[in-house]
Structure formats: C-alpha cells, structure tokens
Design a protein around this motif. Structure first.
Motif, PDB file in Angstrom:
ATOM      1  N   ARG A 790      28.881  43.997  46.994  1.00  0.00           N
ATOM      2  CA  ARG A 790      29.896  42.948  47.070  1.00  0.00           C
ATOM      3  C   ARG A 790      31.203  43.542  47.555  1.00  0.00           C
ATOM      4  O   ARG A 790      31.940  44.141  46.823  1.00  0.00           O
ATOM      5  N   PRO A 791      31.571  43.386  48.851  1.00  0.00           N
ATOM      6  CA  PRO A 791      32.892  43.772  49.270  1.00  0.00           C
ATOM      7  C   PRO A 791      33.808  42.651  48.901  1.00  0.00           C
ATOM      8  O   PRO A 791      33.905  41.724  49.651  1.00  0.00           O
ATOM      9  N   PRO A 792      34.453  42.641  47.754  1.00  0.00           N
ATOM     10  CA  PRO A 792      35.017  41.448  47.199  1.00  0.00           C
ATOM     11  C   PRO A 792      36.058  40.885  48.098  1.00  0.00           C
ATOM     12  O   PRO A 792      36.201  41.272  49.077  1.00  0.00           O
ATOM     13  N   HIS A 793      36.646  40.088  48.007  1.00  0.00           N
ATOM     14  CA  HIS A 793      37.735  39.306  48.503  1.00  0.00           C
ATOM     15  C   HIS A 793      38.604  40.078  49.457  1.00  0.00           C
ATOM     16  O   HIS A 793      39.416  40.828  49.041  1.00  0.00           O
ATOM     17  N   MET A 850      38.426  34.188  33.780  1.00  0.00           N
ATOM     18  CA  MET A 850      37.295  33.305  33.502  1.00  0.00           C
ATOM     19  C   MET A 850      35.987  34.064  33.663  1.00  0.00           C
ATOM     20  O   MET A 850      35.856  34.931  34.536  1.00  0.00           O
ATOM     21  N   PHE A 851      35.032  33.726  32.819  1.00  0.00           N
ATOM     22  CA  PHE A 851      33.710  34.354  32.835  1.00  0.00           C
ATOM     23  C   PHE A 851      32.663  33.252  32.937  1.00  0.00           C
ATOM     24  O   PHE A 851      32.677  32.300  32.147  1.00  0.00           O
ATOM     25  N   MET A 897      37.305  39.787  41.621  1.00  0.00           N
ATOM     26  CA  MET A 897      36.026  39.543  40.963  1.00  0.00           C
ATOM     27  C   MET A 897      35.573  40.874  40.381  1.00  0.00           C
ATOM     28  O   MET A 897      35.031  41.725  41.072  1.00  0.00           O
ATOM     29  N   LYS A 898      35.817  41.065  39.079  1.00  0.00           N
ATOM     30  CA  LYS A 898      35.584  42.364  38.464  1.00  0.00           C
ATOM     31  C   LYS A 898      34.109  42.610  38.168  1.00  0.00           C
ATOM     32  O   LYS A 898      33.650  43.735  38.161  1.00  0.00           O
ATOM     33  N   GLU A 899      33.389  41.550  37.848  1.00  0.00           N
ATOM     34  CA  GLU A 899      31.976  41.681  37.518  1.00  0.00           C
ATOM     35  C   GLU A 899      31.154  40.731  38.373  1.00  0.00           C
ATOM     36  O   GLU A 899      31.530  39.573  38.568  1.00  0.00           O
ATOM     37  N   CYS A 900      30.052  41.242  38.887  1.00  0.00           N
ATOM     38  CA  CYS A 900      29.089  40.395  39.582  1.00  0.00           C
ATOM     39  C   CYS A 900      27.713  41.008  39.319  1.00  0.00           C
ATOM     40  O   CYS A 900      27.241  41.853  40.071  1.00  0.00           O
ATOM     41  N   ILE A 915      29.521  36.403  36.452  1.00  0.00           N
ATOM     42  CA  ILE A 915      30.706  36.685  37.273  1.00  0.00           C
ATOM     43  C   ILE A 915      31.955  36.567  36.407  1.00  0.00           C
ATOM     44  O   ILE A 915      32.106  35.614  35.635  1.00  0.00           O
ATOM     45  N   ASN A 916      32.844  37.550  36.552  1.00  0.00           N
ATOM     46  CA  ASN A 916      34.151  37.519  35.898  1.00  0.00           C
ATOM     47  C   ASN A 916      35.228  37.585  36.970  1.00  0.00           C
ATOM     48  O   ASN A 916      35.197  38.462  37.834  1.00  0.00           O
ATOM     49  N   VAL A 917      36.159  36.637  36.946  1.00  0.00           N
ATOM     50  CA  VAL A 917      37.233  36.580  37.929  1.00  0.00           C
ATOM     51  C   VAL A 917      38.574  36.508  37.204  1.00  0.00           C
ATOM     52  O   VAL A 917      38.657  36.056  36.063  1.00  0.00           O
ATOM     53  N   SER A 918      39.613  36.959  37.893  1.00  0.00           N
ATOM     54  CA  SER A 918      40.957  36.905  37.309  1.00  0.00           C
ATOM     55  C   SER A 918      41.975  36.836  38.435  1.00  0.00           C
ATOM     56  O   SER A 918      41.679  37.145  39.594  1.00  0.00           O
ATOM     57  N   GLY A 919      43.197  36.446  38.081  1.00  0.00           N
ATOM     58  CA  GLY A 919      44.275  36.361  39.061  1.00  0.00           C
ATOM     59  C   GLY A 919      45.500  35.715  38.429  1.00  0.00           C
ATOM     60  O   GLY A 919      45.491  35.306  37.261  1.00  0.00           O
TER      61      GLY A 919
END
Length: 951
Positions: A790-793, A850-851, A897-900, A915-919
């Motif tokens: 995953r090359p994230p964002h 969010m998870f 996206m810290k976890e996938c 998936i865990n996302v934050s911002g």
C-alpha cells in the motif's frame, strides 16, 4: 466537568430493502451512550424515513464523554422475530469538548455494516453542554487539543514546547474470546470495533492528562497505533509532543502556501559595553555581559561559546588568543551544556518541521529494533510489560543520540510488525542539538522565525555541522570543512527522518529514493523463530542503508530527508522497504562516482560484463546530474562564500575515528571526491547490483518525494488530488532464492508506480507527495504469503508551468458533484500534507481517528480481492468525509492510513480487512476568497479503479 449530551435523529435515506414482501423497510433507531439507550418510533414502509425525534439527553461526566463514542444503531422492526440490524454509526464526541472547536455535530452519516458495507445514510444532530468543575482530582483532559500534523499547526504559535508524551492501553481481543465461537461474525466485528473505539478514547484522555500536568494545552504530531497481537491481546498506543499553543489572530496567521528556500535575515549582534568592538565579544542576548552565568553560556551557539567565555573572564578586547584555547574550552562547554540539559528529561519530538534557529546541529539517523515473544495480557489494567519493552527501545535511542554528541531526537516515530507470537518493535529518529531557548520561551510559528536566538553559523548550513567531536567520533567517517561557511566540519553524507529545513541551501531538485529487500527464513515457532528473526534484522537494515547510499550516489546527491524504514515479518520471509527524499546540500561535499570491482579470477566475458555495467552506471550518473540540475563546484576556489583563511587552507583534511592520536592525513582530493567502490564476488552479485542501481526513471513531467515540500520546486498550483493504491500479490517462496524474491518485490513496486504514472498522465506536470511509508503486511492462510503493498495517500499537485491539456479541460478530477435536487455540493478535500496549496487554514476542528472492519463471505461475487478492497477503501473515504462535514469542516489534512491488514481464505470465499485512518479536520479558505469553501453535506467518493487495486 460534568455535562449533558443531547442527540436528535432527524431522518434517513437510501436504506436497504429488508422486507422482501413489500420491498420496503420498517426502520427505527437505537441511540446509546454508556449504559443508557433510547429508541425512536418505528417509521413503517419506507426507505427514506423521517423520524424527527425528540432530544435524547444523557447526563454524564466529561471523562465518559472522552472515552465513550455515541453509538447509533439502525434496525428493521420485525413483529414475530428478532429485529434485523441494518448498520451502525459511531460518533466521537471529543471534538465538541474544546472551547475553540465546533459547537455541534450535524449532518448525514453513512450507516455502516461490517458485512455489507454502507447501507444508506442517517441525519443526526449532536450537542454538548459542559458545566464548570473545579475538582483538581478529575480524570478528564477536556480542552487539550490534538493535532496529527508533525509541524506546528498553521494558525497557531507555540509559546512553549514541553516535550515527549506517550501512553498505551491493553485489553483482550474480542476476536479471540471464547464467546466468539458462538456469536455471529457481525457481532464479533462490532464488539471489536466498539472496544477499539473505547480504548482510543481512553488513551487520548490519558495523554491529555499528562499534557495538563506538564502545563501544556496541546499535543502536536499525535501518532496513535493499534497492535493486533492475536490471542495475546490488543494494544493501543500513542506518542506526541506536548506544547502550549496560542491562537493567532487572522491578521497574523502565517501563509500556508509559503515554502521558500531563501535563508532568513542575517544575525544582528550588539556590542558589549566596555569590551571593544571585536565580533568575538558581541552577544546575542539582552542581559549585560557580567550577568552571563556559566549555565547560560550553554545556550549560546557553538561558534561563539568559547569567545564569550574568555571575554567575560579576562575582559579581552580582541579574540587573538582565544583561538589557542578554542578546542579545549569548546569541548568543556559542550560537555557542560550536555550535562545541564540531561538534568531534565531527554527530549523526544515527533515533529519533523521546525522554524529556522530551532535545529542547531543534526547528527544523523538513530534507530533501534527489538524482537519480542508475545504473552497473553492477564490484567488489562497493568500494561507494564509493553511499557517496559518500549522504554528499552527509547533508552537505546538515547544512547545512540548521546554517542553522536546530541541531546535530543527529532522526527521520532515508533512502529511494530506482528506475526503470530513474534513482534518486532522499531523506533527511529534524528539525533540533534536544539536551541534551548525555544524550550523555555520559544516561538515556533509555522512559516515564521525568531531571530533573537539565531546560530552564529550561516543558517543555510548550521544544521549540517557535526555535533560530535571530530577526534573521538563513534564511527568511521570522512569529514571536510563546510562548503558554505568554511568554519565547521560536515560529513560527506547526511541521513535524517525530518523534513528538509526551510533555510537549507539546496542545489538542483530532489527525488524519491527507495530501497527494497526480501529475505527468506525457515518456518519456526517460539524462541527459535524469534532468534532467527533477530539474526536477520541487523543484516537487513545494513543492506537497506547500503542500497540507499548507492542510489543516492547514483543520483549525485549527498543527503536524505524524511527517511522511513519498515520491516514486516511473515511466516517464511521478511520484507524491508526504505523511502526517503534525496537532495544535494550545498554545504556538503560532492559525492564521488561508483566504481565496480570484481574479486573473481580474470575472465574475458566476466570482465566485459563488469565493464558494460560500469559504463551504464557512469552514463546514469551523468544523465541524473542533468535531470536533477545538479552542478556542484569542481574546486574549492569556486565555492560560494568568503575565501578560506590561509591558516585553514592548509588544514583541509579528512578525519578518521580509528584513533585520536593518529596523524591527520592531508585530503588532496578535496572537492574531487574519490569514487565509491562496490566489490562483488560472483556473477549473481553482478546481476543483483545491476538491478539495484538502475531503477526505472520517472516519465517526463512527474516529480516525487515523501516530504512536505518538493526540494528545488516550489511553484505549485492549488490543484490537488489524493490517491490510495493497494496491490495484493500472491507469492510462494518454496523454490525461490533471496535474489529471486528481491527481483519479484522490486518488479512489484515498479509496476505499481508505472500504473500510477499511466493513470495520472493527464495531470502532468505534477508531483507525487508520498507523506507516509508504504504499508507491507502478510496475510493468511498458508502456504501462500500475500504481501499487501500500500503506497498510501499521495497528494498530486500540479506545477505552474504550461499544461499539455487543451483549453477548458479540467486538470484534476471533479471537485463537486450534484445532489438529486441539482444543487452542487463541494467535496471535502483530503491530503496527507499538513497544508493545501493556495489556501489558508483558519480553524482546526479536531482529529479524525477511525477504525473499520470489513468482512465478506462472497469474495468472488464482489469482484475478488481488488473489488473488495476498492469498495472498502471508498467507503472509508466516504465516512471520513461525512464526519468532517458534520463538524463544519471542508478538508482533512495530515491524513494517513496507519493500518491496512488483509486476510483471505480463498477456499471458503472469505476475506477480512482492517483499516485505521487519522487526520486533522480543518476549515480552509482560498487566498483569493474571503469566505470559506462550503462544507460537504453528504458523503461520497471520487475514485478510479484498475485491475490491481484502488487509486
């Protein structure tokens, strides 16, 4: 500070059909907070119900408001059987608990089900009324602001930086409890999501309490991670930098789109009365010189520390004899400063971006890794074991930093990789010497600077100067005099985990540099497995650094910024990926070439092969110099700056750390560095080096980096679009060697990049900002290992040069969409950057953390792995945008996206993804507008898909 939580359910729309006889739904809503539950009336026979319920009121403590989410469950009423679940919505109340935040949460939220995904939307209104509470023993931390950005937020100034904060909480994983054997997958997933939400809120509250104890009001660079330890339990941990932030008035807010590479104004000194006009006796502080005590001298910069000391003690009017005492006194004062700073807690900083003057010197990257065997968490209230593990890692980081002569670690981060009962703990950062005045009365304005405490060295090169003693270095290194100021020593190469300092003098342009590595291991259990991994890790890290060094020299660059190294462990192999942005720092010496040397007996074909590869490498170096516009000076006479003094001109040498008594060898090749020699043993090694040093170049018009700013290019437009890509590769390593695995892994990464370049070809010229490292994870079941790449964002931003697109054609994907009524609604923008080009952030609304869990028993029917992951990520984007819009925001910055984690069972047609996302949710205004862009009133996702994943 007790309070009252009020919630109102307004309406729903686009609900799924739950009654097959009527193709309609009898929907009602349960609203739950803590142990209190309210229900709406049943709205019969409708897919778009209008409840317009009364206000549901919950009287709770603010501690519960921080820990508990508001849980909204939508169900279908059945008269003769159990009610059917449609989906849930979890609303975090914490953004409403800060005085500067939003006053209410109002909007349309996607109704999410862990089995079926998004199933319609629900309109909810939430308010919080807090009462004053003077209880000094309260366990809440209301009022503490949290920011995911790793720089000081754009509309704040840091009045004080307090230091490092960390915390973790542990619990049993519901997925592995005995009751999970008899409950449905939906119930298991929801129990897990709820527990993680509770742990996340508790962790954030505990971090906030520590900040309040330190006297701060904010956490910057907040990094929260989830460790899924299987049967051992579940760990939620977080780190951050405690600060005291002051809100800037609109007229003084810094410009978020200003990323200049120009150096700040020169230092302004004032003469010390009675001590003559010699520059050596000038001070940068307002106190009289006789008031300068010995501890305060440690605040001064290295260049003038010994001069001021001698002037105060002897009343000298010139610095003539000071030079004779400079070496011992400088060492003495550095030791005293180090001792004084060590009396307080060793400072760690999760920040990666600093104003000019904050970083005095940078020592380089420091990292530590540890392999642990997981044990079951017996008491969730006592997480001492995990705390002790991380404390060991941090102590090792401290010792490495001290060995480099530094008293702080910046750009600090922590991560884990877990496979069954083995866990790899990793920590890394950049050893640095900081300006202590910023720690007491600093002013870390974003985009601003405080010239009261500037380093005496030119700001464009001061951070490059070595902080350690050149005669007692902890490792062998080649040192030369700085190519900018000619007064201090600099290394020949510099690796860091921070962003490129704004004051740094850069030649040419930067680029993204990656190192990839794959190593096989035997399948084992317990201590045998942990020992095998421990034996492999040092060699993997060494090889990754060697690859980075070689690729850096291949591009004629001498420094790396934003370095991120990730090691992932599986049952049969380990993967390593290192990403950084390479630049040419003008203060550092030019790198030499790369020379290939063979050790095997002379053979004509073998020698020709080496000669061909050597020519290819030389041609690549020449091509890269032109591509990145790197034209370093060829001799010392061509260097920019003041001439080298005669007494220093004869002292251009290289220092070695083998012995402090060793004679210093004259550096006859100064300015014309020797070639870097690569020795190879056999033909396989030749092929390995050839593939290592010849990455496929980026197409014309594309630029790439993993830092906040693209070095050497700053004329970006406001056209910005975020992409997330996922690729799943099935790999069996039964008959593959390490070299074969490396080749497959490299081709996988290159093909992923090529697919992105093809999809983004209409946006050139543009830059891909890789703000976080790729995520590599292994999934089950055996015997096949499925690395999830995953090359994230990446945020894609367009340059201001001529566009290849015809007139009138949009340069980016649609930024608006039409609602059924025909009114256009703006889409909430998302970016991993901490800013939006061409805009100004006027308000931070709180963090989004969010998870999500998604599970399916019909993987093939949903389009296989690619379709399942694409749909899930699109739903995550929609839910994040909906929560931001409900807060009144119009953008998410510092998104990650810290976890996938993906798990698949092809035989049973099943799959699960976590998936865990934050911002940071923000409100921004465009620089050409006076009013904010209208927030999104409903959720949605604009994306395109390919056969390999999601973009």
């Amino acid at each position: 500070m007790p309070g009252k939580l009020k919630a109102k359910i307004v309406a729903g729309r686009h609900l799924p059909v739950m009654d097959r006889a009527s193709d309609l739904t009898d929907a009602f809503v349960e609203v739950k907070f803590g142990n209190t539950t309210f229900k709406t009336d049943v709205f019969p026979k409708s897919l778009n119900p209008q409840w317009n319920s009364e206000w549901f009121k919950f009287e709770v403590d603010d501690e519960d408001l921080q820990d508990e989410p508001l849980q909204i469950t939508v169900l279908d009423h059945d008269t003769y059987s159990a009610n059917d679940a449609i989906g849930k919505v979890y609303i975090d109340i914490d953004p409403l608990l800060c005085s500067e935040a939003a006053t209410r949460i109002c909007g349309w939220f996607p109704i999410y089900d862990t089995i079926h995904g998004i199933r319609g939307e629900i309109n909810v209104l939430v308010k919080v009324d807090l009462f004053n509470d003077l209880n000094s023993f309260r366990q809440s931390s209301c009022g503490v602001k949290f920011f995911c950005t790793t720089s000081i937020p754009r509309c704040y100034r840091a009045a004080l930086v307090h230091g490092f904060v960390e915390e973790l909480v542990v619990n049993e994983d519901p997925e592995y409890q005995w009751i999970d054997r008899i409950r449905t997958p939906r119930a298991s997933n929801e129990a897990r999501q709820r527990l993680i939400s509770l742990m996340s809120g508790e962790l954030q509250r505990k971090i906030g309490l520590k900040v309040l104890e330190m006297g701060g009001n904010a956490v910057v660079g907040y990094l929260q991670c989830f460790d899924l330890e299987g049967e051992s339990g579940l760990v939620v941990r977080a780190i951050g930098t405690a600060c005291t932030l002051d809100k800037l008035t609109p007229g003084t807010a810094p410009n978020t789109n200003t990323h200049s590479n120009t150096a700040p104004a020169s230092n302004v000194f004032r003469p010390v009365p009675g001590l003559g006009s010699c520059r050596a006796t000038w001070a940068m502080f307002k106190q009289p010189v006789l008031d300068i005590s010995f501890p305060l001298i440690g605040v001064l910069n290295n260049q003038f520390r010994h001069f001021l000391f001698l002037s105060v003690l002897s009343g000298m009017g010139s610095g003539g004899s000071a030079g004779k005492e400079a070496g011992p006194l400088k060492t003495l004062l550095r030791q005293h400063t180090q001792s004084a700073l060590e009396q307080r807690e060793f400072p760690f900083f999760t920040l990666t971006c600093f104003p000019p003057g904050f970083l005095v010197h940078v020592g380089g990257v420091v990292s530590a890794r540890s392999v642990k065997l997981l044990d079951r968490i017996h008491n969730p209230d006592e997480p001492e074991t995990r705390d002790a593990w991380w404390e060991e890692i941090r102590q090792e980081i401290k010792s490495h930093a001290k060995a480099l002569g530094c008293h702080a670690v910046v750009g600090y981060s922590e991560s884990t990789s877990i496979c069954e009962e083995v866990c790899i703990l990793s920590a890394s950062g950049t050893a640095a010497m900081l300006n202590p005045r910023f720690m007491r009365e600093g002013c870390l304005d974003a985009g601003g600077s405080d010239h009261r405490f500037e380093d005496a060295s030119p700001p464009s090169c001061g951070f490059c100067h070595i902080p350690y003693d050149e005669f007692n270095m902890p490792f062998p290194a080649q040192l030369t005099y700085c190519y900018r100021c000619r007064r201090q020593k600099v290394p020949d190469v510099l690796f860091t985990t921070i962003d490129l300092p704004a004051e740094a003098a850069v030649t040419g342009k930067g680029c993204l540099i990656q190192a990839r590595l794959c190593r096989t291991k035997k399948k084992a259990q317990g201590e045998v497995n942990a020992t095998a991994i421990s034996n492999l890790l040092p060699f993997m890290e060494y090889e990754l650094h060697t690859q980075l060094m070689n690729k850096l020299k291949l591009r004629s660059m001498n420094a790396l910024f934003g370095l991120r190294i990730q090691i992932s462990v599986g049952e049969n192999m380990l993967l390593g990926l290192a990403s950084a942005t390479g630049v040419y720092l003008s203060a550092l010496p030019a790198p030499g070439g790369i020379q290939v040397a063979g050790k095997t007996p002379s053979d004509l074909n073998y020698d020709q092969h080496i000669a061909t590869m050597q020519k290819r490498i030389n041609d690549t170096i020449t091509k890269n110099k032109e591509l990145y516009n790197i034209h370093p000076p060829e001799s010392t006479e061509e260097l920019v700056g003041s001439p080298i003094p005669d007494r220093q001109r004869s002292r251009l040498f290289r220092s070695t750390s083998e012995s402090s008594d060793e004679l210093l060898e004259l550096d006859l090749s100064h300015g014309k560095k020797d070639a870097f020699v690569l020795e190879i043993d056999d033909t396989d090694a030749v092929e390995d080096i050839q593939s290592l040093l010849t990455d496929a170049p980026m197409p014309a018009g594309f630029y790439s980096c993993n830092t906040e700013v693209m070095p050497g290019i700053y004329n970006w437009t406001s056209g910005l679009q975020m992409f997330t890509s996922v690729r799943v590769y099935r790999l069996s390593n039964a008959n593959l060697t390490n070299q074969g695995l490396n080749k497959i892994f490299t081709e996988l990464c290159e093909n992923l990049l090529k697919s992105l370049y093809f999809k983004l070809r209409s946006m050139i010229p543009c830059c891909l900002f890789w703000n976080v490292p790729r995520s590599l994870s292994f999934v089950s079941p055996p015997p096949c290992l499925h690395p999830v790449l995953r090359p994230p964002h990446r945020s894609v931003s367009s340059a201001e040069r001529c566009s290849p697109l015809p007139e009138g054609r949009s340069r980016s994907l649609r930024s608006t969409r039409s609602m059924p009524c025909g009114a256009p609604v703006a889409v909430v923008k998302m970016t991993p950057l901490s800013f939006l080009p061409g805009t100004r952030i006027v308000k931070y609304l709180g963090i989004i953390n969010m998870f999500f869990i998604r599970e399916t028993t019909s993987l093939r029917e949903e389009g296989g792995v690619s379709g399942f992951l694409h749909c899930f990520i699109a739903e995550v984007f929609a839910m994040v945008r909906a929560h931001v819009a409900a807060l009144g925001g119009n953008a998410v910055v510092s998104y990650s996206m810290k976890e996938c984690v993906f798990m698949e069972n092809p035989n049973k047609n099943q799959a699960q993804c976590l998936i865990n996302v934050s911002g940071d949710a923000v409100i921004f205004v465009r620089e050409s507008e006076q009013e904010a862009t209208p927030p999104l009133m409903s959720s949605g996702q604009i994306s395109s898909t390919g056969a390999d994943g999601t973009t």
